[in-house]
Structure formats: structure tokens, C-alpha cells
Design a protein around this motif. Structure first.
Motif, PDB file in Angstrom:
ATOM      1  N   PRO A 151      -1.270  -7.887   2.515  1.00 35.63           N
ATOM      2  CA  PRO A 151      -2.484  -8.461   1.926  1.00 35.63           C
ATOM      3  C   PRO A 151      -2.864  -7.702   0.652  1.00 35.63           C
ATOM      4  CG  PRO A 151      -3.030  -7.134   3.853  1.00 35.63           C
ATOM      5  CD  PRO A 151      -1.536  -7.204   3.779  1.00 35.63           C
ATOM      6  N   ALA A 152      -3.437  -8.425  -0.282  1.00 33.19           N
ATOM      7  CA  ALA A 152      -3.872  -7.789  -1.530  1.00 33.19           C
ATOM      8  C   ALA A 152      -5.091  -6.925  -1.222  1.00 33.19           C
ATOM      9  CB  ALA A 152      -4.215  -8.845  -2.562  1.00 33.19           C
ATOM     10  N   HIS A 153      -5.033  -5.676  -1.667  1.00 32.07           N
ATOM     11  CA  HIS A 153      -6.120  -4.752  -1.412  1.00 32.07           C
ATOM     12  C   HIS A 153      -6.049  -3.657  -2.454  1.00 32.07           C
ATOM     13  CE1 HIS A 153      -8.473  -1.658   0.699  1.00 32.07           C
ATOM     14  NE2 HIS A 153      -9.001  -2.664   1.365  1.00 32.07           N
ATOM     15  N   GLU A 154      -7.178  -3.117  -2.864  1.00 32.63           N
ATOM     16  CA  GLU A 154      -7.183  -2.125  -3.927  1.00 32.63           C
ATOM     17  C   GLU A 154      -6.488  -0.816  -3.534  1.00 32.63           C
ATOM     18  OE1 GLU A 154     -11.551  -0.191  -3.386  1.00 32.63           O
ATOM     19  OE2 GLU A 154     -11.457  -2.264  -4.078  1.00 32.63           O
ATOM     20  N   ASN A 155      -6.396  -0.512  -2.226  1.00 32.65           N
ATOM     21  CA  ASN A 155      -5.751   0.729  -1.791  1.00 32.65           C
ATOM     22  C   ASN A 155      -4.255   0.562  -1.537  1.00 32.65           C
ATOM     23  OD1 ASN A 155      -8.105   2.180  -1.917  1.00 32.65           O
ATOM     24  ND2 ASN A 155      -8.653   1.740   0.197  1.00 32.65           N
ATOM     25  N   VAL A 156      -3.738  -0.648  -1.630  1.00 26.73           N
ATOM     26  CA  VAL A 156      -2.316  -0.874  -1.415  1.00 26.73           C
ATOM     27  C   VAL A 156      -1.620  -0.778  -2.765  1.00 26.73           C
ATOM     28  CG1 VAL A 156      -0.559  -2.486  -0.638  1.00 26.73           C
ATOM     29  CG2 VAL A 156      -2.741  -2.355   0.579  1.00 26.73           C
ATOM     30  N   ARG A 157      -0.732   0.229  -2.872  1.00 23.92           N
ATOM     31  CA  ARG A 157      -0.007   0.434  -4.119  1.00 23.92           C
ATOM     32  C   ARG A 157       1.441   0.070  -3.893  1.00 23.92           C
ATOM     33  NH1 ARG A 157      -3.556   5.023  -3.552  1.00 23.92           N
ATOM     34  NH2 ARG A 157      -1.946   6.040  -2.308  1.00 23.92           N
TER      35      ARG A 157
END
Length: 163
Positions: A151-157
Motif C-alpha cells: 500500500p502507498a504510505h509515506e513511511n514505505v520506501r
């Protein structure tokens, strides 16, 4: 001494070179004395099942695996290549034979196939597969397990972050 006398009271006469066993004043066994710890057993003193067990050689067990063919043969070859100890491979083949008698050759073939796909080289792995019925369960490919995108998330790099 003969297996029929296990538990019986016997007399032993030992000289520097020989050990003799007497039962009721009759000599029942004579063995040369072995200098190091251990035992020496005459074949005729063993029960028939033990005699048959000791007659197994790696050639006869590998011939059994060849006769079974397919995954069983490949599993035995993989075991021999990986462990490089003939005694271990003999024991593994005997274990596979027992599993074949208990579960049947078709299930054993399937379990060996599954063990090979998992890069397992022990009979305990095959036994576990058979006990849990995994030999009949469908396999899940690694690609199918990771089909869902993250899922798209700001903490997923992504991987580019670490370059």
C-alpha cells in the motif's frame, strides 16, 4: 553370545587372547579378545531380523531407490551428495523404506518431491510432510504469495531509497 541367552546367567572365561562364554557348563561362544572398547558379534548369534539389517549395503538401498524412480531416487541421490557419509545415507534409505510401507509409494513420491522443492535433505522432513498431509496439499509458488502490491504510505520506501 547368542541372542537367545540375553538375560540368562552365564559364566565368562577370559584369557589374554580369547573370551569364552559358558551357559550351564556348556561353551556357547568363543571370541577373540578385542583390544579396544566395543564388541564383536558373530552373525549366527543375531536374530534373523538383525542379520537381514546388517546385510543391507549402500548398493542394495540405492538399487531400491532406482527401482522406485522419480522423486525418491532424486531425494536419495541428493542425500548422498549432501551428507557424504554412507552410514547416514543407509539409515535414510531404511527410513524411506519404512515410510513407503506406512504411507504407500505414491504418497512417498509426492513427499520426496515436495522435500526436494524445499531443498530439504532429511528423512525427518519427508516424515513431517507425510504426517501433516502436505504431500496432497497444493503448493504455493513464491510469486503467488507476493502478488499484492504494497500500500502507498509515506513511511514505505522503495529500493531506490537505499542506493
Amino acid at each position: 553370545m547368542p541372542y537367545t541367552l540375553v538375560g540368562a546367567k552365564v559364566n565368562i572365561k577370559a584369557t589374554r587372547d580369547t573370551v569364552m562364554v559358558f551357559h550351564r557348563d556348556r561353551r556357547v561362544a568363543t571370541h577373540p579378545r578385542v583390544g579396544e572398547p566395543g564388541c564383536s558379534t558373530l552373525r549366527e548369534h543375531q536374530p534373523a531380523a538383525h542379520q537381514a539389517y546388517s546385510q543391507d549395503t549402500s548398493a542394495t538401498l540405492v538399487a531400491w531407490a532406482d527401482q522406485q524412480g522419480g522423486a525418491i531416487h532424486r531425494f536419495v541421490q541428493h542425500h548422498i551428495d549432501r551428507h557424504r557419509r554412507p552410514a547416514l545415507s543407509l539409515q535414510a534409505c531404511r527410513g524411506l523404506q519404512r515410510l513407503g510401507r506406512e504411507y504407500g509409494p505414491e504418497r512417498l513420491q509426492a513427499a520426496c518431491e515436495r522435500a526436494l522443492r524445499a531443498h530439504a535433505a532429511s528423512v525427518s522432513s519427508v516424515r513431517s510432510i507425510l504426517k501433516r498431509g502436505l504431500d496432497t496439499a497444493p503448493t504455493v509458488s513464491p510469486e503467488a504469495a507476493n502478488d499484492d502490491p504494497l500500500p502507498a504510505h509515506e513511511n514505505v520506501r522503495g529500493a531506490h531509497y537505499y542506493i
